[in-house]
Write an enzyme that holds these catalytic residues in place. Structure first.
Site, mmCIF file in Angstrom:
data_model
loop_
_atom_site.group_PDB
_atom_site.id
_atom_site.type_symbol
_atom_site.label_atom_id
_atom_site.label_comp_id
_atom_site.label_asym_id
_atom_site.label_seq_id
_atom_site.Cartn_x
_atom_site.Cartn_y
_atom_site.Cartn_z
ATOM 1 C CE LYS A 112 -4.240 -2.069 1.415
ATOM 2 N NZ LYS A 112 -3.934 -3.470 1.752
HETATM 3 C C1 LIG Z 1 -4.588 -4.580 1.198
HETATM 4 C C2 LIG Z 1 -3.819 -5.844 1.104
HETATM 5 C C3 LIG Z 1 -4.176 -6.861 0.186
HETATM 6 C C4 LIG Z 1 -5.404 -6.793 -0.682
HETATM 7 O O1 LIG Z 1 -5.341 -5.800 -1.678
HETATM 8 P P1 LIG Z 1 -6.681 -5.295 -2.409
HETATM 9 O O2 LIG Z 1 -6.241 -4.182 -3.290
HETATM 10 O O3 LIG Z 1 -7.591 -4.835 -1.301
HETATM 11 O O4 LIG Z 1 -7.247 -6.450 -3.151
HETATM 12 C C5 LIG Z 1 -3.348 -7.976 0.093
HETATM 13 N N1 LIG Z 1 -2.263 -8.109 0.883
HETATM 14 C C6 LIG Z 1 -1.900 -7.162 1.769
HETATM 15 C C7 LIG Z 1 -0.695 -7.381 2.617
HETATM 16 C C8 LIG Z 1 -2.659 -5.993 1.916
HETATM 17 O O5 LIG Z 1 -2.289 -5.052 2.811
#
Ligand SMILES: *Cc1c(COP(=O)(O)O)cnc(C)c1O
Length: 473
Positions: A112
């Site tokens: 993220k």
């Molecule tokens: C947010 C997250 C996901 C999922 O991603 P999306 O875009 O919501 O599908 C997968 N793995 C981790 C570690 C995350 O923080």
């Protein structure tokens, strides 16, 4: 470039306006009017550039005249200089035809950061230009909150309020949110679940007076700019494996469908992606939906991969819009059916289109543990449980005859973010990287609030500088 709502009943917006609004006023999500198409030769010419240069080249057409190329470039370079690997998103081979794309070298150890570092800078810039202030409110199951706090702390024009479910995030996740101590950052431990936190956030957005006075804005993956920033690493990984002269597949640990939707956009732009595998844990809504054509959320179950413990994948609406050839009436009908009956049907021809681009695999808790073990034994590499879900899904696709197309698994989190699960599976307790070595002893700043909209609203009003700024103006 202009942005339109998936529900067709909100004004089309420039990039900057879509960036600040997050959700469209008709309840839909914003998408660009068209996807810029890249010829193979232009894709090939990206090879050898730095990560930041490629991000700039790939996203500039989506931003249009709102930002000068030079300003954008400076922001992108600053964003990725916070990463602790020179390649930003390195690719590592773990088996024949199988690769990990490490997206966790940013400040909070999850993918993220790739989008959030840029989003913070973009928002700050657009607000400064327009002399406005914004209040960002977000609900988090852990990773989004930490990434947002890290990206927005100390900014003059933004106040950030992050609601997380009290007692339901990991200690590392909590301390990443509470250990920052910047005056514009407020971590709220809500006495409730993630769904309660999310419904309070929606409640705030649904009051027009509140939305305007506070200049409310969203940083979860309904915000198009998050998706946009994630397109680039699909290109850089595919280029490393021989694209555009060779097809590449991706396996993506999925919750809210934001990350994998960025892969779909990359494909629409001309990147030769063979298959996008939706990898889920036991919260397998999307796997069931792709198999049966019925989108039907169930209750969330807690797993080792908590950032994917989600039952409403908001960004799936974006794919639906494309699968219905942008027929907004069809999207509205599906969304109305969802709120009426808590489920909707995907029409046969739309489902066929989705299946042409996507596969889906659900990975159980024991398979997740076994994959952490297998990868560790075979390569010495310790992976986190989210990444393990992606690897197990990719291997299963391989056994189904997916052949010799190289497959890239997005490694979405650093193993030290989930030390208990990793240690239980591998016997190795992953250490936090040096910049977070003192995390467990930092002073925590948080406010515990009851699960009550009015209480949360008055807390935010009393601390948001946007409310004071806008009422003085
Ligand atoms: C947010 C997250 C996901 C999922 O991603 P999306 O875009 O919501 O599908 C997968 N793995 C981790 C570690 C995350 O923080």
């Amino acid at each position: 470039m202009h942005y339109i709502s998936t529900r067709g009943n909100a004004p089309s917006l420039t990039f900057s306006a879509a960036l600040l609004s997050g959700l469209a006023t008709d309840g839909g999500l914003y998408l660009p009017q068209a996807y810029p198409h890249w010829q193979a030769g232009d894709i090939a010419a990206l090879a050898g550039n730095s990560f930041a240069d490629n991000v700039a080249a790939l996203i500039a057409p989506y931003i249009g005249p709102d930002l000068s190329a030079e300003t954008l470039k400076t922001m992108i370079e600053a964003s990725y200089s916070t990463f602790r690997h020179d390649a930003v998103a390195p690719l590592v081979q773990i088996d024949d035809h199988l690769f990990l794309l490490e997206l966790f070298h940013g400040p909070t150890l999850a993918f993220k950061d790739v989008a959030m570092q840029l989003l913070g800078r973009l928002m700050d810039h657009v607000l400064r230009q327009s002399g406005r202030r914004a209040t960002i409110v977000g609900a988090t199951s852990g990773d989004t909150g930490a990434a947002a706090i890290e990206a927005f702390r100390g900014l003059d024009n933004v106040d950030l309020f992050i609601l997380y479910p009290h007692g339901r995030v990991s200690e590392v996740q909590r301390r990443q949110m509470t250990g920052v101590g910047a005056a514009n950052v407020h971590a709220i431990a809500l006495e409730g679940t993630f769904d309660d936190a999310q419904s309070i956030v929606k409640g705030l957005f649904n009051q027009p007076a509140c939305r305007d006075e506070l200049g409310l804005s969203a940083v979860n993956s309904i915000n198009w700019a998050r998706i946009l920033a994630q397109i680039s690493y699909y290109f850089t990984a595919a280029l490393s494996l021989g694209a555009p002269h060779r097809d590449v597949s991706f396996s993506v640990p999925t919750g809210n469908f934001g990350d994998i939707f960025a892969g779909y956009v990359a494909k629409r732009m001309g990147l030769p992606i063979n298959r996008l595998t939706v990898a889920t844990n036991s919260n397998d809504l999307l796997v069931r939906a792709l198999a049966s054509g019925l989108y039907r959320p169930r209750d969330v179950v807690a797993t080792q991969s908590p950032s994917m413990d989600i039952q409403v994948s908001s960004n799936f609406e974006r794919l639906l819009f494309e699968a219905y050839n942008r027929d907004v009436a069809k999207v509205c009908e599906a969304m109305a059916q969802l709120s009426r009956e808590r489920q909707f049907d995907i029409a046969a021809e739309a489902l066929a289109r989705i299946r042409r681009d996507f596969a889906a695999e659900a990975v159980s808790e024991s398979e997740t543990r076994e994959e952490m073990q297998r990868t560790y034994r075979a390569t010495g590499i310790v992976i986190d449980p989210h990444t393990a879900v992606g690897v197990a899904a990719a291997r299963r696709q391989g056994r189904r005859g997916a052949g010799a197309t190289p497959t890239v698994v997005l490694a979405t989190a650093h193993p030290a973010k989930f030390p208990e699960a990793v240690e239980a599976a591998t016997g190795v307790r992953p250490a936090l990287p040096p910049h977070l070595a003192d995390l467990m002893t930092r002073r925590e700043h948080r406010t515990r609030l009851p699960n009550d909209l009015a209480t949360v609203e008055s807390f935010i009003r009393s601390r948001s500088r946007a409310a004071q700024h806008n009422s003085a103006a």
